[in-house]
Design an enzyme around this catalytic site. Sequence first.
Site, PDB file in Angstrom:
ATOM      1  N   HIS A  61       9.862  -6.625   5.785  1.00 19.81           N
ATOM      2  CA  HIS A  61       9.029  -6.601   4.573  1.00 19.81           C
ATOM      3  C   HIS A  61       9.561  -7.637   3.582  1.00 19.81           C
ATOM      4  CE1 HIS A  61       7.112  -5.260   0.892  1.00 19.81           C
ATOM      5  NE2 HIS A  61       6.206  -4.708   1.675  1.00 19.81           N
TER       6      HIS A  61
ATOM      7  N   ASN B 219       2.497   2.207   2.717  1.00 17.49           N
ATOM      8  CA  ASN B 219       3.924   1.989   2.524  1.00 17.49           C
ATOM      9  C   ASN B 219       4.285   2.539   1.149  1.00 17.49           C
ATOM     10  OD1 ASN B 219       6.499   1.055   2.122  1.00 17.49           O
ATOM     11  ND2 ASN B 219       5.980  -1.128   2.184  1.00 17.49           N
TER      12      ASN B 219
ATOM     13  N   LYS C  87       7.124   2.723  -0.213  1.00 13.71           N
ATOM     14  CA  LYS C  87       8.284   2.024  -0.805  1.00 13.71           C
ATOM     15  C   LYS C  87       9.279   3.047  -1.387  1.00 13.71           C
ATOM     16  CE  LYS C  87       5.427  -2.002  -1.358  1.00 13.71           C
ATOM     17  NZ  LYS C  87       5.117  -3.230  -2.077  1.00 13.71           N
TER      18      LYS C  87
ATOM     19  N   GLU D 248      10.086  -7.495   0.563  1.00 10.02           N
ATOM     20  CA  GLU D 248      11.104  -6.982  -0.366  1.00 10.02           C
ATOM     21  C   GLU D 248      12.475  -6.933   0.309  1.00 10.02           C
ATOM     22  OE1 GLU D 248       8.749  -3.579  -1.393  1.00 10.02           O
ATOM     23  OE2 GLU D 248       7.364  -4.946  -2.382  1.00 10.02           O
TER      24      GLU D 248
ATOM     25  N   SER E  70      -2.025  -5.888  -2.450  1.00 10.58           N
ATOM     26  CA  SER E  70      -3.028  -5.431  -3.424  1.00 10.58           C
ATOM     27  C   SER E  70      -4.330  -4.947  -2.786  1.00 10.58           C
ATOM     28  CB  SER E  70      -3.297  -6.514  -4.474  1.00 10.58           C
ATOM     29  OG  SER E  70      -2.116  -6.797  -5.191  1.00 10.58           O
TER      30      SER E  70
ATOM     31  N   GLY F 215       1.731  -6.254  -4.971  1.00  8.34           N
ATOM     32  CA  GLY F 215       1.974  -5.588  -6.248  1.00  8.34           C
ATOM     33  C   GLY F 215       1.502  -6.365  -7.455  1.00  8.34           C
TER      34      GLY F 215
ATOM     35  N   GLU G 230       1.468 -10.335   4.881  1.00  8.82           N
ATOM     36  CA  GLU G 230       1.567  -9.934   3.487  1.00  8.82           C
ATOM     37  C   GLU G 230       1.991 -11.131   2.643  1.00  8.82           C
ATOM     38  OE1 GLU G 230       2.036  -5.365   3.152  1.00  8.82           O
ATOM     39  OE2 GLU G 230       3.997  -6.288   3.048  1.00  8.82           O
TER      40      GLU G 230
HETATM   41  P1  13P Z   1       0.716  -3.452  -2.800  1.00  6.48           P
HETATM   42  O1  13P Z   1      -0.455  -2.841  -2.050  1.00  6.48           O
HETATM   43  O2  13P Z   1       1.245  -2.549  -3.879  1.00  6.48           O
HETATM   44  O3  13P Z   1       0.379  -4.830  -3.273  1.00  6.48           O
HETATM   45  O4  13P Z   1       1.913  -3.601  -1.759  1.00  6.48           O
HETATM   46  C1  13P Z   1       1.676  -4.192  -0.542  1.00  6.48           C
HETATM   47  C2  13P Z   1       2.847  -4.018   0.338  1.00  6.48           C
HETATM   48  O5  13P Z   1       3.897  -4.584   0.116  1.00  6.48           O
HETATM   49  C3  13P Z   1       2.715  -3.109   1.483  1.00  6.48           C
HETATM   50  O6  13P Z   1       3.791  -3.203   2.348  1.00  6.48           O
END
Ligand code: 13P
Length: 255
Positions: free
Chosen positions: A96, A10, A12, A98, A214, A174, A168
């Site tokens: 997601h 992803n 982002k 976010e 992560s 992150g 997740e």
């Molecule tokens: P990270 O791997 O940067 O922690 O992000 C995970 C994520 O949100 C994937 O959709």
Amino acid sequence: MQRRPLIAGNWKMHTTLTEARALAEAVARSAADVEGRDVMIAPPFTALAEVSLALRGSTVQLAAQNVCWVEQGAFTGEISPVMLSSLGCGAAIVGHSERRHIFGESDALINKRIKGAMALGVMPLFCVGETLEERDGGNTFLVLESQLRLGLADIVCNDPARLIVAYEPVWAIGTGKTATTGQAQEAHAFIRDILASLFEKSVAGQIRILYGGSVNSDNVDILMAEPDVDGALVGGASLKPESFHRIIHFQGKTA
Ligand code: 13P
């Protein structure tokens, strides 16, 4: 039948058009010798057409980072499943954390997106996960169950190839703080039980559940060794070609 592992990146809100093309080409090269597992990338909308071209002739699959529930219409800022299909993009991340936490997307809205995407031939990668506060309060399973039941309300799924779920945990996204293998397996097994209460048991047994939060080249092998972890949804590490190369070449299960 074993579930075929899937590693999805992803991206982002990262990559200009030029960067996206170069990164997609690197992933295509990395995935060229991968067998028995699927590789997918989710660039930003602006790069989908370009990345689709860059992936021609490769087995890497393309996903969007969100999707609207109708074919077309007055939905400023949204992208329809039909638009995605026209680019060779057959999947979309939905729900997601976010989208939920920064943009306020509700379970009901996420449910609409999942339903519409499935009806119009785009496979949702439906994300669920608890915050740290919810975990510390002992509410992880309540939250997961509620997100799953509301997100999948009134959805019929007879074909496990049409839906993917991603666990997740918000506190792991992150942050560099990965869930332990035990925490991931426990959550994935729980999610599979809920899926089995919503769909035929045989279908629930075949739906892939990815872990995200992560994931990196150092922890992917142990996470993938857990029986109900069928793949990874990778954020930050999917932007680094060497890391993503190692992640898609994780040691262990294939199908
Ligand atoms: P990270 O791997 O940067 O922690 O992000 C995970 C994520 O949100 C994937 O959709």
